[in-house]
Design a protein around this motif. Structure first.
Motif, mmCIF file in Angstrom:
data_model
loop_
_atom_site.group_PDB
_atom_site.id
_atom_site.type_symbol
_atom_site.label_atom_id
_atom_site.label_comp_id
_atom_site.label_asym_id
_atom_site.label_seq_id
_atom_site.Cartn_x
_atom_site.Cartn_y
_atom_site.Cartn_z
ATOM 1 N N THR B 9 -35.720 59.378 -15.495
ATOM 2 C CA THR B 9 -37.135 59.790 -15.306
ATOM 3 C C THR B 9 -38.079 58.903 -15.900
ATOM 4 O OG1 THR B 9 -37.275 61.257 -16.835
ATOM 5 C CG2 THR B 9 -36.383 62.212 -14.707
ATOM 6 N N GLY B 10 -37.721 58.327 -17.124
ATOM 7 C CA GLY B 10 -38.446 57.608 -17.854
ATOM 8 C C GLY B 10 -39.606 58.733 -18.645
ATOM 9 N N GLU B 11 -40.106 58.011 -19.923
ATOM 10 C CA GLU B 11 -41.087 59.143 -20.598
ATOM 11 C C GLU B 11 -42.125 59.694 -19.883
ATOM 12 O OE1 GLU B 11 -42.369 57.333 -23.995
ATOM 13 O OE2 GLU B 11 -43.377 59.168 -24.778
ATOM 14 N N PHE B 12 -42.979 58.871 -19.085
ATOM 15 C CA PHE B 12 -43.920 59.528 -18.419
ATOM 16 C C PHE B 12 -43.640 60.387 -17.209
ATOM 17 C CE2 PHE B 12 -45.446 55.389 -20.498
ATOM 18 C CZ PHE B 12 -46.168 56.206 -21.501
ATOM 19 N N GLY B 13 -42.560 60.045 -16.439
ATOM 20 C CA GLY B 13 -41.921 61.118 -15.393
ATOM 21 C C GLY B 13 -41.673 62.378 -15.897
ATOM 22 N N LEU B 14 -41.034 62.152 -17.394
ATOM 23 C CA LEU B 14 -40.778 63.588 -17.829
ATOM 24 C C LEU B 14 -42.014 64.213 -18.316
ATOM 25 C CD1 LEU B 14 -38.022 64.973 -18.603
ATOM 26 C CD2 LEU B 14 -38.407 63.922 -21.029
ATOM 27 N N ILE B 15 -42.989 63.609 -18.961
ATOM 28 C CA ILE B 15 -44.223 64.428 -19.483
ATOM 29 C C ILE B 15 -44.834 64.982 -18.208
ATOM 30 C CG2 ILE B 15 -46.476 63.552 -20.255
ATOM 31 C CD1 ILE B 15 -45.240 61.616 -22.178
ATOM 32 N N ARG B 17 -43.520 66.251 -15.565
ATOM 33 C CA ARG B 17 -42.846 67.427 -15.459
ATOM 34 C C ARG B 17 -43.132 68.618 -16.247
ATOM 35 N NH1 ARG B 17 -37.329 66.787 -12.326
ATOM 36 N NH2 ARG B 17 -37.578 65.115 -11.249
ATOM 37 N N ILE B 18 -43.145 68.254 -17.463
ATOM 38 C CA ILE B 18 -43.368 69.143 -18.702
ATOM 39 C C ILE B 18 -44.745 69.600 -18.546
ATOM 40 C CG2 ILE B 18 -43.720 69.361 -21.131
ATOM 41 C CD1 ILE B 18 -41.421 67.247 -21.399
ATOM 42 N N GLY B 35 -55.929 69.812 -23.552
ATOM 43 C CA GLY B 35 -54.412 69.859 -23.706
ATOM 44 C C GLY B 35 -53.847 68.633 -23.400
ATOM 45 N N ILE B 36 -52.575 68.490 -23.012
ATOM 46 C CA ILE B 36 -51.970 67.482 -22.905
ATOM 47 C C ILE B 36 -52.362 66.313 -22.207
ATOM 48 C CG2 ILE B 36 -49.239 66.483 -22.123
ATOM 49 C CD1 ILE B 36 -48.323 69.360 -22.431
#
Lengths: 354, 354
Positions: B9-15, B17-18, B35-36
């Protein structure tokens, strides 16, 4: 001095040693009600100021290599990278919570060096190390730092305020950290080869790294640009947007442009490439500009500012004007020294998770 | 649903989703400015309130075992143990920063479950998950959580305020977490044996764990006693000292006594031993009282209070009076059911680092 593993001191023994090392950082924090020693750190927030908070996790073999990173430098860097996030909001860092997970075989002396590095950096920035957590690790060393800072509401700088026509500025020089990492990695490979061939590795060989200091120091001991934040506060200038360069100039500018729904056009000849990085690139037949754009970890501040506001800070020679903000449709572009325009997002280094 | 590793997913894909998973937690936080999605989380501190902040690092194979811990429960527990530290100051948890280091092979679905557990617990406590960091891990999963809370200055409860003659109180029941861990460890050994013998392991065998739920749940899904803190605030009662039970009743009472320079005398027959823990102890021929005193991880609140103040909360059947504070010279004692006095510090479990 006898070798002592952390497994021998016990958790509370280790905490006592850590407490005494970080104690001097508390002197700068009269609003800190309670530091290490209870369930929480406690502070009195300054009236009328926003609290800003950032956290980073540093994992051995992913973010650092203890073969090429002195523990004290690592401690300093762990504080600096978080202080840099606070600076990126145009805020003043105030309190840090530090957690570590330590392999049982790690010498206590090394953990102490790590905290000495943290203490030294924290004192430099006026940050109080106010709490944390210690635990065992089954594999490598893990460091987690959370820093909280403060800023008046009208001076905070987000990523999303860049406007068409704003000037793009960057502090210091870029590419030094990536270049320093290349040199350290080369040294490590030479060292590993000596070990594999059962030859004695002469640490004195590293003496000729002297000429690379400007880059190696940028990698091992980056400094958060709190001096720039203080300068901006003094001049009562608030950037329209700001970020610190951890991923790389191109990618971090991309974060600002995405958040602000704008584009940007950079001028290659304005990008302040680190001079030691140029030297190293020549030797390694690599590309210093590439390091400056995609290398990351320079922890300089990248910000946008209106032309009128920029006049108030134009005398600062440590802040370079490298381009301007354009409409979103124009995208993220770099005009090279021949006048040719390149799409910045086509360059490598736009996702560091894979 | 296809398997997808986080490395894909890569870091930004994961972020992304989170972000979508933790979004609902932000609704409870009108003072959260951001927030994030920027360099820092930003909030407006409540006027006249102290900020209290705590951080915990959870390391795979040291603090948890993914073979016996569902990812969602782990996420919930990571939030709860930090919320518990905030409660231990008699404060209300408000904001969380969450960092994880993920092995590249870990399925995205598992990371999402972890955050769903965090979201669920955070919403339960009214905590906004306001930021964090994601990174790769070269070995196991690492989770770092920092929670910040707020409390009026005159209601904060430190460890160092216990006075001779104060009553010692504890919430809920003790020993459940240690007993639950014993059962889960036994199940894991059975499972490993099946795998070693190339037999098919039947997960349905775990169905007969039903009767142990009261203990297993205490281990996998401990709850911070925010309900008790709210009750104390309602009754306008401030404990003279307070701590949450993470190391074990004996050791955590020791922390209060050390900080307050007092001793304590506990009555064995007053200690609220978890009833499922008693059942499990009978089966395993182990000692439930031992788990209650030295087991740890029950995350109940242990506090001291003057006799007059205690009258205001005496109707709460979930708060047990288990002893009283004595002079420092008397030490840390337990009077057993036969009237014999035992030195609590002679029991095992007084340092969990080794």
């Amino acid at each position: 001095m006898a070798y002592k593993a952390t497994s021998e001191t016990g958790e509370f023994g280790l905490i006592e040693r850590i407490k005494s090392i970080v104690q001097p950082t508390l002197e700068s924090a009269p609003e800190l009600v309670l530091g290490i020693g209870d369930d929480c750190a406690v502070w009195q927030p300054s009236t009328e100021l926003l609290q800003v908070s950032s956290t980073d996790l540093l994992v051995e073999q992913v973010h650092f290599d203890l073969l090429t990173t002195p523990a004290k430098h690592l401690g300093s860097k762990a504080i600096s990278v978080n202080a840099s996030d606070i600076c990126a909001m145009n805020a003043i860092p105030r309190y840090a919570l530090v957690s570590i997970a330590v392999p049982p075989s790690m010498p206590v002396e090394m953990v102490e060096e790590l905290y000495r590095g943290m203490e030294s950096a924290a004192r430099e920035y006026g940050i109080a190390i106010a709490g944390g957590d210690t635990s065992r690790s089954r594999s490598g060393l893990v460091i987690s730092v959370t820093v909280t800072g403060e800023v008046p509401e009208k001076m905070i700088a987000y990523r999303n305020g860049a406007k068409e026509g704003d000037i793009v500025c960057v502090t210091g020089t870029l590419g030094g950290s990536a270049a320093g990492l290349r040199v350290l990695t080369r040294e490590k490979l030479i060292m590993m080869e000596h070990i594999e061939n059962n030859e004695t590795y002469n640490r004195n060989l590293m003496a000729d790294l002297q000429e690379y200091t400007g880059a190696i120091q940028q990698h091992l001991l980056p400094l958060a640009r709190l001096d720039t934040v203080r300068f901006l506060h003094e001049r009562q200038v608030t950037p329209s947007s700001m970020i610190d360069i951890s991923d790389g100039l191109g990618q971090d500018l991309g974060h600002i442009c995405n958040a602000s729904a704008v584009g940007a056009l950079l001028q290659e000849n304005r990008i302040p490439v680190n001079s030691t990085a140029r030297l190293i690139a020549d030797e390694l037949q690599d590309d210093a500009l590439g390091w400056a754009i995609s290398g990351g970890e320079d922890y300089q501040l990248l910000f946008t500012i209106s032309k009128e506001e920029h006049k108030k800070i134009a005398d600062n020679r440590d802040i370079a004007v490298i381009g301007e903000i354009t409409p979103k449709e124009s995208g993220l572009l770099l005009k090279d020294i021949y006048g040719i325009t390149i799409d910045l997002t086509s360059l490598p280094g736009f996702d560091h998770f894979k």
